[in-house]
Scaffold this active site. Sequence first.
Site, PDB file in Angstrom:
ATOM      1  CG  ASP A 179      75.442 106.596  13.626  1.00 12.81           C
ATOM      2  OD1 ASP A 179      74.560 106.326  12.779  1.00 12.81           O
ATOM      3  OD2 ASP A 179      75.338 106.302  14.835  1.00 12.81           O
ATOM      4  CB  SER A 211      68.792 106.409  29.055  1.00 19.90           C
ATOM      5  OG  SER A 211      68.055 105.396  28.407  1.00 19.90           O
ATOM      6  CB  SER A 212      70.967 102.488  25.907  1.00 22.02           C
ATOM      7  OG  SER A 212      71.164 103.197  24.707  1.00 22.02           O
ATOM      8  CG  ASP A 248      73.976 107.081  20.880  1.00 28.32           C
ATOM      9  OD1 ASP A 248      74.082 108.008  20.058  1.00 28.32           O
ATOM     10  OD2 ASP A 248      73.012 106.301  20.923  1.00 28.32           O
TER      11      ASP A 248
HETATM   12  P1  ADP Z   1      67.522 105.667  24.855  1.00 26.52           P
HETATM   13  O1  ADP Z   1      67.195 106.574  23.731  1.00 26.52           O
HETATM   14  O2  ADP Z   1      67.114 106.278  26.150  1.00 26.52           O
HETATM   15  O3  ADP Z   1      68.939 105.206  24.836  1.00 26.52           O
HETATM   16  P2  ADP Z   1      67.087 102.874  24.444  1.00 26.52           P
HETATM   17  O4  ADP Z   1      65.885 102.077  24.103  1.00 26.52           O
HETATM   18  O5  ADP Z   1      68.260 102.799  23.540  1.00 26.52           O
HETATM   19  O6  ADP Z   1      66.610 104.376  24.662  1.00 26.52           O
HETATM   20  O7  ADP Z   1      67.612 102.441  25.885  1.00 26.52           O
HETATM   21  C1  ADP Z   1      66.734 102.353  26.945  1.00 26.52           C
HETATM   22  C2  ADP Z   1      67.012 101.080  27.715  1.00 26.52           C
HETATM   23  O8  ADP Z   1      68.309 101.180  28.347  1.00 26.52           O
HETATM   24  C3  ADP Z   1      66.052 100.838  28.851  1.00 26.52           C
HETATM   25  O9  ADP Z   1      64.900 100.147  28.409  1.00 26.52           O
HETATM   26  C4  ADP Z   1      66.897  99.994  29.806  1.00 26.52           C
HETATM   27  O10 ADP Z   1      66.958  98.658  29.366  1.00 26.52           O
HETATM   28  C5  ADP Z   1      68.276 100.605  29.636  1.00 26.52           C
HETATM   29  N1  ADP Z   1      68.472 101.696  30.618  1.00 26.52           N
HETATM   30  C6  ADP Z   1      68.671 102.994  30.343  1.00 26.52           C
HETATM   31  N2  ADP Z   1      68.821 103.720  31.482  1.00 26.52           N
HETATM   32  C7  ADP Z   1      68.721 102.838  32.498  1.00 26.52           C
HETATM   33  C8  ADP Z   1      68.771 102.933  33.923  1.00 26.52           C
HETATM   34  N3  ADP Z   1      68.959 104.110  34.538  1.00 26.52           N
HETATM   35  N4  ADP Z   1      68.617 101.817  34.641  1.00 26.52           N
HETATM   36  C9  ADP Z   1      68.429 100.620  34.043  1.00 26.52           C
HETATM   37  N5  ADP Z   1      68.358 100.473  32.718  1.00 26.52           N
HETATM   38  C10 ADP Z   1      68.488 101.534  31.942  1.00 26.52           C
HETATM   39 MG    MG Z   2      69.807 104.108  23.251  1.00 30.43          MG
END
Ligand code: ADP
Ligand code: MG
Length: 377
Positions: free
Chosen positions: A37, A125-126, A173
């Site tokens: 990407d 999740s981010s 993403d």
């Molecule tokens: P991922 O692969 O899951 O995106 P990242 O490290 O990029 O991993 O993102 C994870 C971070 O995003 C968490 O440490 C938090 O700061 C934030 N985050 C993700 N989901 C949530 C949630 N449901 N509530 C609060 N913060 C979240």
């Molecule tokens: Mg992420």
Amino acid sequence: MTVCDDAAHAFAESFGGEPDGVWCAPGRVNIIGEHVDYAGGLCLPIALPQITAAAVRRRTDGRIRMVSAGFDRVEIDPGSLLGSTRVAGWAAYVVGVVYALDPPGCEGLDIAIASNVPVGAGLSSSAALEAAVALASAELFGLPTDDVGRDRLARACVVAENDYAGAPTGGMDQQIALRGRAGHALLLDCADDTVEHVPFDPEAQGMTILVVDTRTAHRLVDGQYGDRRRAVDDAARMLGSALRDAPSVDGLEDPVLRRRARHVVTEIGRVRAAADALRAGRVQDLGPVLDASHRSLRDDFEVSCIELDTAVDAARRAGALGARMVGGGFGGSAIVLCELTRVAAIAAAVTAAAARHGFPAPGFLRAAPAGAAHRCR
Ligand code: ADP
Ligand code: MG
């Protein structure tokens, strides 16, 4: 209770009363097109049924208050941080989006988050968090949410991720979270964010994408990610063209740089092959493409690790049609394309292989291509 109900419930408990609405956005997994990407390549992600929901209510005093189960409650006073990038922890993703969008008339927000997207498993999740907040802000304050509007929202989410949360990721993403379509993969051209929705419904053909979370993460990942980005940039500069347009990488003298560039060039070719297979309705033809992608990520790009290789090999030996690591690498998740009838046997084989090596017990989820961010209440 659904995740959206959970968010509304958390809202009432934390702030009292009802939110103005609840918006949700999906996690994602990338079928093919890894580490391309940021090189302006092509990728082919799907949105997951796992979502993050944001229950949101407007305020009039400039404050932003936010809660999320398992995370600290955060309150930001009016003006105290405006224009600043110094917001720590998970709040950075949320206020980053609000500040990047700067929606007209926004005078503060109460936000309650609920989610069933595994955090830190490489399923984004981010971006799910950012996209839910972005769509909520857009609908509450009258920003466009058609396809062009969603592209803009996605770009604001990237600003939040890069400049506020400090994660130097590309835009895949956020684009899939805001622009995916159920029953389809999203062929995304990262050079200009144009998209094509490619039909992809493996379960209708008796197959599925099984996501294996190795529940491992190696350190030094940040340094490695930056190193690979630099290598890709250096290779493009030396070849005098973007890698997707490079006819050959043979001109690169440095053998490491040549292998890094070869991954990018061959991976973009694999994305094209995968999209062709899906357009022709031949889901099973993805299998060898996934296998080749894993070899390239392992041997040329060198971002795999023993836990991922073990999971991928065990899945293949147990009858998978194809398998590869996904995401940044050095831990996180792998995907396995397999017949639905083989899911249990493959999961058992992958679990047994992890146990033999003393690795954590992996987690599994089935990834049926789901829809993009939307209002759910
Ligand atoms: P991922 O692969 O899951 O995106 P990242 O490290 O990029 O991993 O993102 C994870 C971070 O995003 C968490 O440490 C938090 O700061 C934030 N985050 C993700 N989901 C949530 C949630 N449901 N509530 C609060 N913060 C979240
Ligand atoms: Mg992420």
